[in-house]
Design a protein around this motif. Structure first.
Motif, PDB file in Angstrom:
ATOM      1  N   PHE A   1       0.969  -1.158  -0.067  1.00 45.18           N
ATOM      2  CA  PHE A   1       0.041  -0.018   0.187  1.00 45.18           C
ATOM      3  C   PHE A   1       0.896   1.300  -0.019  1.00 45.18           C
ATOM      4  CE2 PHE A   1      -3.617  -2.673   0.972  1.00 45.18           C
ATOM      5  CZ  PHE A   1      -4.593  -2.087   0.692  1.00 45.18           C
ATOM      6  N   GLY A   2       1.735   1.324   0.935  1.00 51.02           N
ATOM      7  CA  GLY A   2       2.722   2.221   0.932  1.00 51.02           C
ATOM      8  C   GLY A   2       3.415   2.581  -0.272  1.00 51.02           C
ATOM      9  N   LEU A   3       4.003   1.394  -0.983  1.00 54.25           N
ATOM     10  CA  LEU A   3       4.958   1.793  -2.066  1.00 54.25           C
ATOM     11  C   LEU A   3       3.628   2.353  -3.199  1.00 54.25           C
ATOM     12  CD1 LEU A   3       7.230   1.089  -3.912  1.00 54.25           C
ATOM     13  CD2 LEU A   3       6.299  -1.068  -4.477  1.00 54.25           C
ATOM     14  N   ALA A   4       2.692   1.740  -3.390  1.00 56.72           N
ATOM     15  CA  ALA A   4       1.652   2.363  -4.476  1.00 56.72           C
ATOM     16  C   ALA A   4       1.069   3.651  -4.044  1.00 56.72           C
ATOM     17  CB  ALA A   4       0.535   1.056  -4.486  1.00 56.72           C
ATOM     18  N   ARG A   5       1.274   3.973  -2.768  1.00 60.13           N
ATOM     19  CA  ARG A   5       0.729   5.270  -2.410  1.00 60.13           C
ATOM     20  C   ARG A   5      -0.810   5.283  -2.462  1.00 60.13           C
ATOM     21  NH1 ARG A   5       4.638   9.022  -6.423  1.00 60.13           N
ATOM     22  NH2 ARG A   5       6.403   7.811  -5.643  1.00 60.13           N
ATOM     23  N   LEU A   6      -1.281   4.183  -1.758  1.00 59.37           N
ATOM     24  CA  LEU A   6      -2.885   4.015  -1.998  1.00 59.37           C
ATOM     25  C   LEU A   6      -3.233   3.689  -0.473  1.00 59.37           C
ATOM     26  CD1 LEU A   6      -3.169   1.408  -4.762  1.00 59.37           C
ATOM     27  CD2 LEU A   6      -3.902   3.794  -4.861  1.00 59.37           C
ATOM     28  N   THR A   7      -4.667   3.989  -0.079  1.00 58.27           N
ATOM     29  CA  THR A   7      -4.857   4.035   1.477  1.00 58.27           C
ATOM     30  C   THR A   7      -5.840   2.636   1.488  1.00 58.27           C
ATOM     31  OG1 THR A   7      -5.127   6.420   1.075  1.00 58.27           O
ATOM     32  CG2 THR A   7      -6.101   5.298   2.929  1.00 58.27           C
ATOM     33  N   PRO A   8      -5.171   1.880   2.651  1.00 55.12           N
ATOM     34  CA  PRO A   8      -6.089   0.754   3.199  1.00 55.12           C
ATOM     35  C   PRO A   8      -7.384   1.292   3.808  1.00 55.12           C
ATOM     36  CG  PRO A   8      -4.119   0.975   4.393  1.00 55.12           C
ATOM     37  CD  PRO A   8      -4.024   2.126   3.591  1.00 55.12           C
ATOM     38  N   GLN A   9      -8.521   0.687   3.423  1.00 55.12           N
ATOM     39  CA  GLN A   9      -9.713   0.880   3.990  1.00 55.12           C
ATOM     40  C   GLN A   9     -10.419  -0.226   4.742  1.00 55.12           C
ATOM     41  OE1 GLN A   9     -12.537   2.193   1.199  1.00 55.12           O
ATOM     42  NE2 GLN A   9     -13.933   3.407   2.733  1.00 55.12           N
ATOM     43  N   PRO A  10     -10.893  -0.212   5.930  1.00 49.43           N
ATOM     44  CA  PRO A  10     -11.168  -1.726   6.738  1.00 49.43           C
ATOM     45  C   PRO A  10     -12.445  -2.207   5.821  1.00 49.43           C
ATOM     46  CG  PRO A  10     -10.875   0.107   8.215  1.00 49.43           C
ATOM     47  CD  PRO A  10     -10.814   0.665   6.871  1.00 49.43           C
ATOM     48  N   SER A  11     -12.399  -3.661   5.556  1.00 50.92           N
ATOM     49  CA  SER A  11     -13.271  -4.247   4.990  1.00 50.92           C
ATOM     50  C   SER A  11     -14.472  -4.596   6.003  1.00 50.92           C
ATOM     51  CB  SER A  11     -12.947  -5.635   4.390  1.00 50.92           C
ATOM     52  OG  SER A  11     -12.227  -5.386   3.186  1.00 50.92           O
ATOM     53  N   GLU A  12     -15.470  -4.986   5.617  1.00 49.93           N
ATOM     54  CA  GLU A  12     -16.815  -5.362   6.552  1.00 49.93           C
ATOM     55  C   GLU A  12     -17.069  -6.832   6.825  1.00 49.93           C
ATOM     56  OE1 GLU A  12     -20.205  -3.430   5.142  1.00 49.93           O
ATOM     57  OE2 GLU A  12     -19.254  -1.181   5.285  1.00 49.93           O
ATOM     58  N   LEU A  13     -16.566  -7.756   5.634  1.00 53.25           N
ATOM     59  CA  LEU A  13     -16.810  -9.088   5.946  1.00 53.25           C
ATOM     60  C   LEU A  13     -15.646 -10.127   5.777  1.00 53.25           C
ATOM     61  CD1 LEU A  13     -20.032  -9.369   3.577  1.00 53.25           C
ATOM     62  CD2 LEU A  13     -19.865  -9.175   6.080  1.00 53.25           C
ATOM     63  N   VAL A  14     -14.469  -9.461   5.289  1.00 52.35           N
ATOM     64  CA  VAL A  14     -13.270 -10.334   5.044  1.00 52.35           C
ATOM     65  C   VAL A  14     -11.982  -9.457   5.893  1.00 52.35           C
ATOM     66  CG1 VAL A  14     -14.101 -10.959   2.906  1.00 52.35           C
ATOM     67  CG2 VAL A  14     -12.467  -9.089   2.878  1.00 52.35           C
ATOM     68  N   GLY A  15     -11.076 -10.207   6.028  1.00 49.59           N
ATOM     69  CA  GLY A  15      -9.922  -9.668   6.783  1.00 49.59           C
ATOM     70  C   GLY A  15      -9.007  -8.826   5.898  1.00 49.59           C
ATOM     71  N   ALA A  16      -8.887  -8.974   4.744  1.00 49.93           N
ATOM     72  CA  ALA A  16      -8.023  -8.050   3.833  1.00 49.93           C
ATOM     73  C   ALA A  16      -8.902  -6.612   3.619  1.00 49.93           C
ATOM     74  CB  ALA A  16      -8.227  -8.585   2.318  1.00 49.93           C
ATOM     75  N   PRO A  17      -7.986  -5.599   3.708  1.00 49.65           N
ATOM     76  CA  PRO A  17      -8.363  -4.049   3.442  1.00 49.65           C
ATOM     77  C   PRO A  17      -8.963  -3.824   1.998  1.00 49.65           C
ATOM     78  CG  PRO A  17      -6.200  -4.131   3.615  1.00 49.65           C
ATOM     79  CD  PRO A  17      -6.510  -5.569   3.922  1.00 49.65           C
ATOM     80  N   ARG A  18      -9.724  -2.976   1.999  1.00 51.38           N
ATOM     81  CA  ARG A  18     -10.258  -2.380   0.685  1.00 51.38           C
ATOM     82  C   ARG A  18      -9.133  -1.348   0.251  1.00 51.38           C
ATOM     83  NH1 ARG A  18     -15.694  -0.077   1.299  1.00 51.38           N
ATOM     84  NH2 ARG A  18     -15.177  -0.330   3.712  1.00 51.38           N
ATOM     85  N   VAL A  19      -9.123  -0.808  -1.073  1.00 50.91           N
ATOM     86  CA  VAL A  19      -8.311   0.327  -1.467  1.00 50.91           C
ATOM     87  C   VAL A  19      -9.259   1.549  -1.569  1.00 50.91           C
ATOM     88  CG1 VAL A  19      -6.971   1.008  -3.487  1.00 50.91           C
ATOM     89  CG2 VAL A  19      -6.693  -1.203  -2.742  1.00 50.91           C
ATOM     90  N   ALA A  20      -9.004   2.412  -0.814  1.00 57.83           N
ATOM     91  CA  ALA A  20      -9.966   3.569  -0.851  1.00 57.83           C
ATOM     92  C   ALA A  20     -10.128   4.278  -2.107  1.00 57.83           C
ATOM     93  CB  ALA A  20      -9.488   4.376   0.194  1.00 57.83           C
ATOM     94  N   GLU A  21      -8.911   4.208  -2.925  1.00 57.32           N
ATOM     95  CA  GLU A  21      -9.073   4.968  -4.101  1.00 57.32           C
ATOM     96  C   GLU A  21      -9.642   4.322  -5.123  1.00 57.32           C
ATOM     97  OE1 GLU A  21      -5.747   6.353  -1.452  1.00 57.32           O
ATOM     98  OE2 GLU A  21      -6.405   4.552  -2.142  1.00 57.32           O
TER      99      GLU A  21
END
Length: 208
Positions: free
Chosen positions: A104-124
Motif C-alpha cells: 500500500f505504501g509503495l503504491a501510495r494507496l490507502t487501506p480501508q477496513p472491509s466489513e466481511l473479510v480480513g483483507a482491507p479495501r483500496v480507498a481510491e
C-alpha cells in the motif's frame, strides 16, 4: 491473409484488478492482476502458483477485488515487479522481482477496513468487491484458477445510475491490460514495467 503462428502471449485485454489479501502475520498484501472474469455474483481469478496472493487465498480464503480506473495507472505500475514473499521465487527473481512488505505504501494507496473479510479495501478504487474463495482448481502446471463469490460490493455513488443498483458503463473507465501494456479510454496510457520485465517487444508512446 491469416498466418499460423506460435503466439507467446494470449493476453488480448482484461480489466486490471488490485487484489488485497491477508498475510499470515495479519498484514495486508496488494497485487495487480488482470486474469479475471465475472458471471452472476461469482468471479474466476487466474493466479500463478509462485505468487504470494495465491498462498494467501489458499490459506485465508478471503480477498477484496479492487477494480482500477484508468487514472490510477501509476499506482498499479509502482507495484509491478514486486512480491509480498520474503523468499522471492527463483523464476521471479530472474525477471527482476523484489520483495516489498508494504505494498500500500509503495503504491501510495490507502487501506480501508472491509466489513466481511480480513483483507482491507483500496480507498481510491471506486469499485471494491469483498470476496470469499469457493474453490480452487489447478490450471495447467503453473497456475491456479480460483472461484470466488462476491459477498459485498462497495461502489462510488457517482458511478451508479441514479435510483438503480447498476453501474453507469459510460462513467466507468476501467484500466485495461493488453499484452502487458496499459490502456484506458481506448488508448495507451502509461509505460509498463511489467512489459519490460517480460521482455515484450513494444515501443509505445502514451497519447497526449
Amino acid at each position: 491473409m491469416h498466418k499460423v503462428t506460435d503466439l507467446k502471449v494470449l493476453y488480448f485485454g482484461t480489466p486490471v484488478v488490485l487484489i488485497s489479501s491477508r498475510n499470515a502475520d495479519g498484514t495486508a498484501n496488494l497485487a495487480p492482476m488482470s486474469s479475471a472474469w465475472w458471471l452472476g455474483q461469482n468471479c474466476m481469478l487466474g493466479l500463478g502458483n509462485s505468487g504470494h496472493t495465491t498462498a494467501n487465498l489458499l490459506r485465508d480464503g478471503g480477498c477484496v477485488l479492487n477494480l482500477v480506473p484508468s487514472d490510477l495507472v501509476e499506482a498499479v505500475d509502482r507495484l509491478a515487479m514486486t512480491t509480498g514473499a520474503q523468499d522471492v521465487p527463483e523464476n521471479k527473481a530472474a525477471q527482476g522481482y523484489r520483495y516489498e512488505p508494504d505494498k500500500f505504501g509503495l503504491a501510495r494507496l490507502t487501506p480501508q477496513p472491509s466489513e466481511l473479510v480480513g483483507a482491507p479495501r483500496v480507498a481510491e478504487c471506486p469499485v471494491q468487491l469483498e470476496c470469499e474463495v469457493v474453490t480452487a482448481h489447478p490450471f495447467g502446471t503453473r497456475a491456479t484458477a480460483f472461484e470466488v463469490a462476491v459477498r459485498r460490493a462497495h461502489v462510488e455513488e457517482s458511478l451508479l445510475i441514479p435510483g438503480t443498483q447498476y453501474v453507469d458503463p459510460v462513467g466507468w473507465d476501467p484500466l485495461i491490460m493488453k499484452f502487458c501494456e496499459f490502456f484506458g479510454g481506448g488508448g495507451y496510457v502509461h509505460p509498463s514495467r511489467l512489459a519490460e520485465g517480460w521482455n515484450m517487444p513494444h515501443q509505445l508512446t502514451p497519447a497526449t
